[in-house]
Scaffold this active site. Structure first.
Site: not given
Length: 549
Positions: A348, A426
Site C-alpha cells: 500500500d 481496508d
C-alpha cells in the site's frame, strides 16, 4: 500570493422553477464578498455573451448588460479590464468562463495545487470597482444552456465549510460492522464444524471444510505478488481490464449476497417446500433468493454510473462481498496474518508514496487505478478516497470501494468531493485477522476475548485514520494505521494470556483442517491432539456455554 476561494452558483429556470442546479465557482475574496447562504443571496437574470471576451465596451450594447449576470470568455485582457467594462455597462455580476477548468490536481498529494485562472490584478487603478467577479467552467455554462434553457436566474453564495461530515460516520459504521459481523460469522462456522466433528457427522464436516480456503504463508506471498502484478496491469491496460473487474465483481457479489441471505433464510422454519430436478431437491425459496441476488447485481451493472442512487447497490453488494470473503478465506495462524498484513502494508505504502517518483508523469499508480486514467479528478487518501464530481470525460470506475455521498451541503460537495469512499481492502484484510481471532476463541473457549479486543482495535484504527486525514489533508494509506492497531492488540492479548505460542502457530488448526479432508463416512478420524478438546468445546456449546479457561 493570490488567495482563491470556492463558492456556489445556484441556477434555476424562470420557465420551470423545478429545473435548478448548482455549479462550482472560484473568486478572489479580497475583491468579492459573497453571502453565506442561499436565502440571503439575490437572484439575477443570466445572460451568456460567450464567446465574446468583453475587452472593449463597444462589443456589447448597454441594454443587454444592464442589471444582468453576464458570462464572457477568458482571454486577451485582464480580469480588471473586463470587470471595469462590465460595471460601466451596468452589469450586476461578471462571470468569466474558463475552458481550461478551474484548478489543477496534484495526483501524488490527492489535492488541488493551484487555481488556473484566479481573478487577480492591481486594483489601485480601479478603486471604485465593486461588481462581483467570479470564474466558472465553460463546460458548466454549456450545461446551463442545455439543461435549464435561456431564461435563467442565478444566485452566488459561499457557505462555510463544515468541520466534520456525517458521511464519515456512515463509512465508519459500515467498515466496523462488516468486520465485526464477518469475524463473528467465521467463528460460528468454526463452532459448527467442531460440533459436527465431535458428533461424527463426517459428511457435514467435509462439506464445510471444502467451502473454506486456508491461506498458508506460501499462499499469502503468492497472493501479494499477484496483487502487485494485477495493479500494474490495471495501470497500463485500465480501459480493457476495468470491464473484467466489473464482470468479476458482478458475479462474485451476487454469489456473496446469496450466501449471506441464505444463512438467514434457512433460519426461517416455514416455507421449506422443495422442487425436484435431476435427482436433487431444491428449496423453492432459495431459487427465488438466487434470482433476487442476480437481479440486484444486474441492476447495479446497468445503472452503475448513476451517482444519485447506484451507490446504495454498490455498498450493499460490497458489504456482502466483504462478509463472504472474510468468512470463506481462513488464516491458519497469527503468523500468516502478520505476513499478509505486513506485506500488504508495504504494498500500500509503495504504490501510494513511492511510485510517483518512478513514473514519468509523477503519478501514483494506486491513485491512478483507483480514480481512472483519463483524469485524476478525485481526492484520494490511499485507499480512503473522496470522489470528484468534475470529469473531463465519462469513464468507468473500479467497483472496489464503499461509496457514501456527503450528508452536509457545502462548497466541496459541488466543487470536487461529493462522495466519501473506503476501499474493500481496508475492510477485508483486517477482517481476516478478526475472523482468525474469533475462531481461536472458539478453539480455546476463551470467551471471545481475542475477537472483541481485535474488533475494538480495528475501530480505534479507523478513528485514527480519519483524524490523520482531517489534520494532514493528504494521501494516507488506511492500512498504515489499521495494521499496527490490530496486530499489536492481538499480540498483547495473547502475551497477557500466556498463549502466544499457541496463537502464533494456530492451535494445530491447519493440520486439523487437512485431516477433515480425509474423513471416511464409516469412521471419523479427528486430530489426535485436539479430539478430546473438540468434544469438550462441542459439549460446552450445546449447553449454551462459552466460558473462559
Amino acid at each position: 500570493m493570490i488567495t482563491a476561494q470556492e463558492g456556489i452558483l445556484h441556477a434555476f429556470s424562470n420557465d420551470n422553477p423545478l429545473l435548478k442546479k448548482d455549479y462550482c465557482i472560484v473568486y478572489n475574496p479580497s475583491w468579492t464578498s459573497l453571502p453565506s447562504s442561499l436565502s440571503s443571496a439575490t437572484p439575477t437574470r443570466l445572460t451568456v455573451l460567450a464567446p465574446k471576451l468583453l475587452c472593449s465596451s463597444s462589443e456589447v450594447p448597454r441594454d443587454i448588460m444592464k442589471d444582468k449576470a453576464v458570462v464572457v470568455k477568458r482571454g486577451n485582457c485582464t480580469f480588471l479590464e473586463k470587470a471595469w467594462i462590465a460595471q460601466n455597462l451596468d452589469a450586476k455580476i461578471l462571470l468569466i468562463a474558463s475552458e481550461t477548468g478551474l484548478y489543477e490536481w496534484n495526483i501524488r498529494k490527492g489535492e488541488k495545487t493551484n487555481y488556473l485562472d484566479t481573478p487577480s490584478g492591481d486594483r489601485t487603478l480601479y478603486k471604485n470597482l465593486s461588481i462581483p467577479v467570479v470564474l466558472i467552467s465553460y463546460v458548466d455554462v454549456l450545461d446551463i444552456n442545455k439543461n435549464l434553457g435561456k431564461n435563467v436566474n442565478v444566485t452566488l453564495y459561499s457557505p462555510p465549510l463544515p468541520e466534520f461530515d456525517f458521511s464519515m460516520v456512515v463509512i465508519f459504521l459500515i467498515a466496523v460492522l462488516t468486520v465485526a459481523v464477518g469475524g463473528f460469522w467465521s467463528g460460528m462456522e468454526e463452532l459448527e464444524e467442531l460440533k459436527a466433528a465431535a458428533s461424527a457427522e463426517a459428511r457435514e464436516v467435509s462439506r464445510k471444510s471444502s467451502e473454506s480456503i486456508i491461506f498458508s504463508p506460501v499462499k499469502v506471498i503468492v497472493f501479494v505478488v499477484l496483487s502487485c502484478i494485477m495493479l500494474v496491469l490495471l495501470y497500463y491496460f485500465y480501459i480493457w481490464l476495468v470491464y473484467v473487474i466489473i464482470a468479476i465483481f458482478c458475479l462474485a457479489s451476487a454469489i456473496s449476497l446469496y450466501n449471506c441471505l441464505a444463512v438467514l433464510i434457512r433460519k426461517i422454519p416455514f416455507g421449506q417446500c422443495r422442487l425436484g430436478c435431476c435427482n436433487t431437491a431444491f428449496e423453492v425459496r432459495l431459487i427465488f433468493l438466487a434470482g433476487f441476488c442476480i437481479a440486484v447485481s444486474a441492476v447495479w451493472v446497468v445503472f452503475r454510473n448513476e451517482d444519485s442512487w447506484a451507490w446504495i447497490l454498490q455498498d450493499l453488494l460490497g458489504i456482502a462481498f466483504c462478509l463472504n470473503f472474510i468468512k470463506t478465506l481462513k488464516m491458519p495462524n497469527f503468523k500468516s496474518c502478520v505476513i499478509l498484513l505486513g506485506l500488504l502494508l508495504v504494498y500500500d505504502v509503495f504504490f501510494v508514496f513511492i511510485t510517483p517518483y518512478l513514473t514519468k508523469s509523477g503519478e501514483s499508480i494506486m491513485v491512478e487505478v483507483a480514480t481512472g486514467p483519463f483524469r485524476n479528478s478525485e481526492k484520494n487518501y490511499g485507499n480512503l478516497v473522496e470522489a470528484s464530481a468534475e470529469r473531463s470525460a465519462p469513464h468507468e470506475k473500479l467497483p472496489v470501494v464503499m461509496r457514501v455521498p456527503r450528508l452536509q451541503f457545502c462548497t466541496p460537495m459541488i466543487c470536487g468531493v461529493p462522495f466519501s469512499l473506503l476501499g474493500f481492502g481496508d475492510i477485508i484484510l483486517p477482517g481476516l485477522l478478526v475472523a482468525y481471532c474469533h475462531r481461536f476463541d472458539v478453539q480455546t473457549s476463551s470467551s471471545s476475548v481475542y475477537y472483541i479486543c481485535c474488533s475494538v482495535a480495528y475501530a480505534v484504527g479507523m478513528l485514527l485514520t480519519f483524524v490523520v486525514l482531517s489534520l494532514m489533508k493528504m494521501a494516507q494509506p488506511a492500512l498504515l494505521y489499521l495494521v499496527p492497531c490490530i496486530l499489536v492488540t492481538s499480540a498483547l492479548v495473547a502475551w497477557k494470556r500466556k498463549e502466544m505460542k499457541k496463537f502464533w502457530e494456530g492451535n494445530n488448526y491447519q493440520s486439523c483442517q487437512n485431516s477433515f479432508q480425509h474423513l471416511n463416512l464409516g469412521k471419523v478420524k479427528l486430530c489426535k491432539v485436539n479430539a478430546g478438546r473438540y468434544k469438550e468445546i462441542a459439549n460446552v456449546a450445546s449447553k449454551g456455554g462459552g466460558g473462559g479457561e
